[in-house]
Each structure stands twice: as structure tokens, then as C-alpha cells.
Design an enzyme around this catalytic site. Structure first.
Site, PDB file in Angstrom:
ATOM      1  N   GLY A  46      -7.208 -30.857  -6.028  1.00 26.82           N
ATOM      2  CA  GLY A  46      -8.273 -32.550  -5.175  1.00 26.82           C
ATOM      3  C   GLY A  46      -9.855 -31.110  -5.815  1.00 26.82           C
ATOM      4  O   GLY A  46      -9.619 -29.533  -5.771  1.00 26.82           O
ATOM      5  N   GLN A  51     -17.748 -28.372  -3.476  1.00 27.03           N
ATOM      6  CA  GLN A  51     -17.793 -27.001  -4.192  1.00 27.03           C
ATOM      7  C   GLN A  51     -17.782 -26.263  -5.066  1.00 27.03           C
ATOM      8  O   GLN A  51     -17.826 -25.605  -5.572  1.00 27.03           O
ATOM      9  CB  GLN A  51     -15.827 -27.533  -3.585  1.00 27.03           C
ATOM     10  CG  GLN A  51     -15.368 -27.293  -3.421  1.00 27.03           C
ATOM     11  CD  GLN A  51     -14.231 -27.746  -3.203  1.00 27.03           C
ATOM     12  OE1 GLN A  51     -12.933 -28.760  -2.683  1.00 27.03           O
ATOM     13  NE2 GLN A  51     -13.275 -26.791  -2.797  1.00 27.03           N
ATOM     14  N   CYS A  88      -6.603 -23.718  -0.952  1.00 31.29           N
ATOM     15  CA  CYS A  88      -7.897 -25.223  -0.835  1.00 31.29           C
ATOM     16  C   CYS A  88      -8.368 -23.839  -1.898  1.00 31.29           C
ATOM     17  O   CYS A  88      -8.280 -22.219  -2.251  1.00 31.29           O
ATOM     18  CB  CYS A  88      -9.567 -24.673   0.170  1.00 31.29           C
ATOM     19  SG  CYS A  88     -10.794 -25.277  -0.337  1.00 31.29           S
ATOM     20  N   LEU A  89      -9.229 -24.443  -2.967  1.00 36.78           N
ATOM     21  CA  LEU A  89      -9.630 -23.461  -4.236  1.00 36.78           C
ATOM     22  C   LEU A  89     -10.945 -22.884  -3.653  1.00 36.78           C
ATOM     23  O   LEU A  89     -11.461 -21.391  -4.239  1.00 36.78           O
ATOM     24  CB  LEU A  89     -10.448 -24.349  -5.039  1.00 36.78           C
ATOM     25  CG  LEU A  89      -9.437 -24.965  -6.054  1.00 36.78           C
ATOM     26  CD1 LEU A  89     -10.184 -25.975  -7.616  1.00 36.78           C
ATOM     27  CD2 LEU A  89      -8.388 -24.051  -6.478  1.00 36.78           C
ATOM     28  N   HIS A 130      -8.062 -34.233   2.584  1.00 33.97           N
ATOM     29  CA  HIS A 130      -8.634 -32.655   2.992  1.00 33.97           C
ATOM     30  C   HIS A 130      -9.971 -32.438   2.069  1.00 33.97           C
ATOM     31  O   HIS A 130     -11.003 -32.098   2.401  1.00 33.97           O
ATOM     32  CB  HIS A 130      -7.972 -32.069   1.818  1.00 33.97           C
ATOM     33  CG  HIS A 130      -8.487 -30.598   1.498  1.00 33.97           C
ATOM     34  ND1 HIS A 130      -7.422 -29.302   2.185  1.00 33.97           N
ATOM     35  CD2 HIS A 130      -9.133 -29.946   0.897  1.00 33.97           C
ATOM     36  CE1 HIS A 130      -8.077 -28.008   1.065  1.00 33.97           C
ATOM     37  NE2 HIS A 130      -9.246 -28.959   0.955  1.00 33.97           N
ATOM     38  N   GLU A 131     -10.498 -34.004   1.042  1.00 30.14           N
ATOM     39  CA  GLU A 131     -11.803 -33.344   0.058  1.00 30.14           C
ATOM     40  C   GLU A 131     -12.597 -34.480   0.650  1.00 30.14           C
ATOM     41  O   GLU A 131     -13.611 -33.501   0.487  1.00 30.14           O
ATOM     42  CB  GLU A 131     -11.107 -34.671  -1.282  1.00 30.14           C
ATOM     43  CG  GLU A 131     -10.099 -33.919  -1.776  1.00 30.14           C
ATOM     44  CD  GLU A 131     -10.388 -32.199  -2.389  1.00 30.14           C
ATOM     45  OE1 GLU A 131     -11.659 -31.885  -2.121  1.00 30.14           O
ATOM     46  OE2 GLU A 131      -9.946 -31.590  -1.969  1.00 30.14           O
ATOM     47  N   HIS A 134     -14.468 -31.416   3.620  1.00 32.07           N
ATOM     48  CA  HIS A 134     -15.524 -30.837   2.201  1.00 32.07           C
ATOM     49  C   HIS A 134     -17.061 -31.802   2.607  1.00 32.07           C
ATOM     50  O   HIS A 134     -17.487 -30.988   2.605  1.00 32.07           O
ATOM     51  CB  HIS A 134     -14.577 -30.973   0.878  1.00 32.07           C
ATOM     52  CG  HIS A 134     -14.200 -29.366   0.847  1.00 32.07           C
ATOM     53  ND1 HIS A 134     -14.059 -28.345   1.108  1.00 32.07           N
ATOM     54  CD2 HIS A 134     -13.304 -29.440   0.480  1.00 32.07           C
ATOM     55  CE1 HIS A 134     -13.296 -27.892   1.093  1.00 32.07           C
ATOM     56  NE2 HIS A 134     -12.281 -28.700   0.058  1.00 32.07           N
TER      57      HIS A 134
HETATM   58 NI    NI Z   1     -10.796 -27.678  -0.658  1.00 32.74          NI
END
Ligand code: NI
Length: 157
Positions: A46, A51, A88-89, A130-131, A134
Site C-alpha cells: 500500500g 508518502q 512501511c515504505l 495503515h494507509e 498516513h
Molecule cells: Ni506506511
């Protein structure tokens, strides 16, 4: 499609509240296409617009080989609890356990502004939660059950 640079933890833009998407135009479609390509290039499940440095409420996910774009997503129902390790990226060097709802129902609109409702369990629910976090400036390490370990390793918030 182009790959965009992923913003890493420590950058203040990850802590801001993203604004709702109002224009369903070519800029949005370009953003979503780039987010998709950036997510796949980085092997993510995701990615949220902040991000890639865009403070708008748009996320892309790919769970169980199902790709979905959610614009202005809102969780309208949730049930149960589930604990799994997340990454997480934007947090490259740490994975840790997070408690999330087991099942959620989310309402959102697609890239043309048409509303839809999606119900997901387990990883689909986790990934959407999670997204959406963000979009509210929240990172998984904030609510991670292994946060102390993360901080001891010198992890940033
Ligand atoms: Ni993330």
C-alpha cells in the site's frame, strides 16, 4: 507512469493531515498512476499520497492481487482485533506488531469521484487502516506494540 521518491520518517510532511481530494482531473490520475508504480517498484502492499509528498486523501493498495484506489476513504464499520507485524515504505529498517481491527468496511470514491463501499478482512483491513493512518499523520511505529524496541534501536518518530 513514473516512480516518485518515497518520503521517509523524520520528514515533517508525514505528520500532516492530508486534505480531501476535490478535483478528479488529470493531475489526480497522474498521481494515482505514479503511486501505483512507486508501490510496485518498492514491493509495497500500500501507499498513501503523503508518502510521495502530496498531502491529499488518496491511497493505493494491493492485497491478495487485488489493486484498489481509494480516494477520501472513511472507515464506517469495524469489528474484531488482529495483531500482525507491519512494515512501511517510509520506515525502512523496522517491522513490528500492530493491533488493528480484523474486519472493516470503508467508503470511498474512485478516481472519477464515484462512491463505493469495500469490506475487507485481515490483511486487506490492516492495509487500508495503515494507509488511512498516513492521511492523518499517523505512522505504524506510533501504535506499534514493539515501539520500545524501535526506539531503543534509535528509531525516529
Ligand atoms: Ni506506511
Amino acid at each position: 507512469m513514473a516512480t516518485r521518491k518515497v518520503v521517509l520518517i523524520g520528514d515533517n510532511s508525514l505528520r500532516k493531515i492530508s486534505k480531501p481530494v476535490k478535483d478528479f482531473d488529470e493531475d489526480l490520475w497522474q498521481l494515482l498512476d505514479d503511486m501505483k508504480s512507486t508501490m510496485y517498484c518498492n514491493d509495497g502492499m500500500g501507499l498513501a499520497a503523503p508518502q510521495v509528498g502530496v498531502l491529499r486523501r488518496a491511497i493505493v493498495i494491493d492485497v491478495n492481487n487485488m489493486f484498489v484506489e481509494l480516494i477520501n476513504p472513511e472507515i464506517i464499520e469495524q469489528e474484531g482485533k488482529d495483531v500482525e507485524q507491519e512494515g512501511c515504505l517510509s520506515v525502512r529498517t523496522f517491522r513490528g506488531r500492530v493491533e488493528r481491527p480484523y474486519k472493516i468496511t470503508v467508503k470511498a470514491v474512485d478516481r472519477f469521484g464515484y462512491p463505493f463501499v469495500l469490506t475487507g478482512e485481515k490483511w486487506l483491513a490492516r492495509c487500508i487502516c495503515h494507509e488511512i493512518d498516513h492521511l492523518n499523520g499517523v505512522l505504524f511505529v506510533d501504535k506499534c506494540l514493539d515501539k520500545e524496541k524501535y526506539l531503543k534501536q534509535g528509531g525516529k518518530l
